[in-house]
Design an enzyme around this catalytic site. Sequence first.
Site, PDB file in Angstrom:
ATOM      1  N   ARG A 235     -27.799 -21.131  27.088  1.00  0.00           N
ATOM      2  CA  ARG A 235     -26.615 -21.140  27.950  1.00  0.00           C
ATOM      3  C   ARG A 235     -26.777 -19.881  28.810  1.00  0.00           C
ATOM      4  O   ARG A 235     -27.100 -18.818  28.293  1.00  0.00           O
ATOM      5  CB  ARG A 235     -25.348 -21.081  27.112  1.00  0.00           C
ATOM      6  CG  ARG A 235     -25.373 -22.162  26.009  1.00  0.00           C
ATOM      7  CD  ARG A 235     -24.017 -22.643  25.611  1.00  0.00           C
ATOM      8  NE  ARG A 235     -24.075 -23.327  24.340  1.00  0.00           N
ATOM      9  CZ  ARG A 235     -23.936 -24.639  24.185  1.00  0.00           C
ATOM     10  NH1 ARG A 235     -23.728 -25.428  25.233  1.00  0.00           N
ATOM     11  NH2 ARG A 235     -23.984 -25.191  22.995  1.00  0.00           N
ATOM     12  N   CYS A 236     -26.635 -20.035  30.098  1.00  0.00           N
ATOM     13  CA  CYS A 236     -27.032 -18.965  31.010  1.00  0.00           C
ATOM     14  C   CYS A 236     -25.914 -18.627  32.000  1.00  0.00           C
ATOM     15  O   CYS A 236     -25.810 -19.249  33.064  1.00  0.00           O
ATOM     16  CB  CYS A 236     -28.304 -19.397  31.750  1.00  0.00           C
ATOM     17  SG  CYS A 236     -28.834 -18.231  33.003  1.00  0.00           S
TER      18      CYS A 236
ATOM     19  N   ASP B  37     -20.076 -37.777  25.459  1.00  0.00           N
ATOM     20  CA  ASP B  37     -18.858 -37.714  26.276  1.00  0.00           C
ATOM     21  C   ASP B  37     -19.120 -37.804  27.770  1.00  0.00           C
ATOM     22  O   ASP B  37     -18.219 -37.598  28.577  1.00  0.00           O
ATOM     23  CB  ASP B  37     -18.086 -36.418  25.958  1.00  0.00           C
ATOM     24  CG  ASP B  37     -18.943 -35.171  26.150  1.00  0.00           C
ATOM     25  OD1 ASP B  37     -20.176 -35.308  26.285  1.00  0.00           O
ATOM     26  OD2 ASP B  37     -18.386 -34.065  26.160  1.00  0.00           O
TER      27      ASP B  37
ATOM     28  N   ARG C  40     -16.280 -30.805  20.396  1.00  0.00           N
ATOM     29  CA  ARG C  40     -15.304 -29.791  20.836  1.00  0.00           C
ATOM     30  C   ARG C  40     -14.213 -30.442  21.679  1.00  0.00           C
ATOM     31  O   ARG C  40     -13.062 -30.110  21.573  1.00  0.00           O
ATOM     32  CB  ARG C  40     -16.039 -28.714  21.639  1.00  0.00           C
ATOM     33  CG  ARG C  40     -15.297 -27.443  21.749  1.00  0.00           C
ATOM     34  CD  ARG C  40     -16.157 -26.274  22.174  1.00  0.00           C
ATOM     35  NE  ARG C  40     -17.322 -26.630  22.966  1.00  0.00           N
ATOM     36  CZ  ARG C  40     -18.390 -25.868  23.092  1.00  0.00           C
ATOM     37  NH1 ARG C  40     -18.455 -24.734  22.459  1.00  0.00           N
ATOM     38  NH2 ARG C  40     -19.404 -26.225  23.849  1.00  0.00           N
TER      39      ARG C  40
ATOM     40  N   ALA D 253     -41.493 -38.475  28.295  1.00  0.00           N
ATOM     41  CA  ALA D 253     -41.442 -39.584  29.259  1.00  0.00           C
ATOM     42  C   ALA D 253     -41.546 -39.060  30.692  1.00  0.00           C
ATOM     43  O   ALA D 253     -42.234 -39.660  31.541  1.00  0.00           O
ATOM     44  CB  ALA D 253     -40.138 -40.365  29.076  1.00  0.00           C
TER      45      ALA D 253
ATOM     46  N   LYS E  58      -0.435 -45.176  -5.672  1.00  0.00           N
ATOM     47  CA  LYS E  58      -1.320 -46.237  -6.202  1.00  0.00           C
ATOM     48  C   LYS E  58      -2.470 -45.636  -7.026  1.00  0.00           C
ATOM     49  O   LYS E  58      -3.460 -46.301  -7.316  1.00  0.00           O
ATOM     50  CB  LYS E  58      -1.902 -47.059  -5.047  1.00  0.00           C
ATOM     51  CG  LYS E  58      -0.852 -47.914  -4.341  1.00  0.00           C
ATOM     52  CD  LYS E  58      -1.500 -48.926  -3.395  1.00  0.00           C
ATOM     53  CE  LYS E  58      -2.303 -48.210  -2.333  1.00  0.00           C
ATOM     54  NZ  LYS E  58      -3.102 -49.076  -1.498  1.00  0.00           N
TER      55      LYS E  58
ATOM     56  N   ASP F  67     -22.653 -35.355  21.871  1.00  0.00           N
ATOM     57  CA  ASP F  67     -21.215 -35.651  21.939  1.00  0.00           C
ATOM     58  C   ASP F  67     -20.876 -37.011  22.540  1.00  0.00           C
ATOM     59  O   ASP F  67     -19.755 -37.502  22.355  1.00  0.00           O
ATOM     60  CB  ASP F  67     -20.486 -34.562  22.739  1.00  0.00           C
ATOM     61  CG  ASP F  67     -20.421 -33.243  21.985  1.00  0.00           C
ATOM     62  OD1 ASP F  67     -20.617 -33.257  20.757  1.00  0.00           O
ATOM     63  OD2 ASP F  67     -20.190 -32.210  22.626  1.00  0.00           O
TER      64      ASP F  67
ATOM     65  N   GLY G 293     -26.468 -27.449  24.834  1.00  0.00           N
ATOM     66  CA  GLY G 293     -26.714 -27.785  23.425  1.00  0.00           C
ATOM     67  C   GLY G 293     -27.897 -28.732  23.293  1.00  0.00           C
ATOM     68  O   GLY G 293     -27.990 -29.707  24.033  1.00  0.00           O
TER      69      GLY G 293
ATOM     70  N   ASP H  94     -22.737 -32.115  30.610  1.00  0.00           N
ATOM     71  CA  ASP H  94     -22.032 -32.008  31.902  1.00  0.00           C
ATOM     72  C   ASP H  94     -22.135 -30.604  32.502  1.00  0.00           C
ATOM     73  O   ASP H  94     -22.200 -30.456  33.726  1.00  0.00           O
ATOM     74  CB  ASP H  94     -20.578 -32.478  31.795  1.00  0.00           C
ATOM     75  CG  ASP H  94     -19.786 -31.735  30.737  1.00  0.00           C
ATOM     76  OD1 ASP H  94     -20.393 -31.010  29.932  1.00  0.00           O
ATOM     77  OD2 ASP H  94     -18.553 -31.885  30.716  1.00  0.00           O
TER      78      ASP H  94
ATOM     79  N   THR I 213     -26.936 -34.948  25.024  1.00  0.00           N
ATOM     80  CA  THR I 213     -25.908 -34.266  24.221  1.00  0.00           C
ATOM     81  C   THR I 213     -25.515 -35.191  23.083  1.00  0.00           C
ATOM     82  O   THR I 213     -25.429 -36.402  23.275  1.00  0.00           O
ATOM     83  CB  THR I 213     -24.651 -33.911  25.051  1.00  0.00           C
ATOM     84  OG1 THR I 213     -23.574 -33.593  24.151  1.00  0.00           O
ATOM     85  CG2 THR I 213     -24.186 -35.043  25.946  1.00  0.00           C
TER      86      THR I 213
END
Length: 330
Positions: free
Chosen positions: A78-79, A137, A179, A28, A219, A135, A17, A109, A133
């Site tokens: 994505r491969c 994570d 996800r 850089a 309320k 995410d 992603g 990851d 990423t």
Amino acid sequence: MSETSPIRKIGVLTSGGDAPGMNAAIRAVIRTAMSEKLLAVGIYHGYKGLINKEFAPMFGYSVADIIHRGGTILKTSRCPEFKTNEGLDKAYQNLSDEGIDGLVVIGGDGTFRGALALHKRHPDIRIVGLPGTIDNDLFGTDFTIGYDTAINTVVQAVDKIRDTAGSHGTLFFVEVMGRDAGFIALNSGIATGAEDILIPETETKIDSLIAKLEYDQRKHKTWGIIIVAEGDELGGATKVAEMVKEKLPGYETRVTILGHVQRGGSPSCNDRVLATRLGYAGVKALLEGEDCVMMGMMNDKVVHVPFEKATKNHQQIDKSLIEVAKIMAL
Ligand code: ADP
Ligand code: F6P
């Protein structure tokens, strides 16, 4: 080639992603490579381009005017073929033919798992990784490249939704990406004063949410924001909204799925600086003989995290933040 052989030519690719700040990272890497008198090659479409030899030489000027741009100039993919021995062998052959002895992979990851697989079959190409990423994570880094921009995108969107929620007295269920991880949900939820935040890392008790909403309704507060991470075990914002509507039909509910808007846009200052520091560190690490390590940022210091560790573990949610979020929504 032994571990200490000098690196002469590096390749750089982005995979999985995309995330805002990937371009700043590529920049850089290339600029640091130039300053070290290395040759540099851009590999297009991630591991797919490695297999299909989509290579192009890169220089300092190749990365001019990209630091502020979202997406990735090298494209990504994505491969599935890279998960086969044939794919790994083709990729290795292309790298060898091109004379690339050091590789910088920018991704999540999955990308590092791919790098490890290549290393296990063909250990003579040195590889370092940069965590890219939204995410957040990845184990071994406080922040991943793209996360800061993504949460700011969510905050801007939810602030706008809150205006209309308040005007109409509507309860919004806003689904954010993640996800498997609730970092985007938790932090953007705290920043937008969400009434509740549902994340995959904790069990979501629908009865507690219903009880809280019943209390708010008594309320006469019928509007608000419930942030739902897409990976929540209850099944996303649409499902949660349905469950609530069934029990509390008096609520006027709406669902907003923010989706891929969270992956795009000009990177924030934090993401640009993070990407630049990690990209610089990645090339330096290759030159120091490092192999199969991710560059991470912990307590504002660059750290080297073995791919094995980065892929076997997950960054943990700080449980105290969940408590803070609950108190703020009382
Ligand atoms: P991310 O890097 O964002 O986590 P993915 O999980 O889609 O994204 O992984 C990116 C790519 O890495 C995959 O499409 C695949 O080519 C490669 N990859 C992931 N896992 C493996 C693996 N176990 N072996 C080889 N390649 C892998
Ligand atoms: O980049 C990570 C991520 O944003 C996840 O949170 C999400 O589930 C996934 O990518 C969706 O990506 P795609 O639509 O490219 O499969």
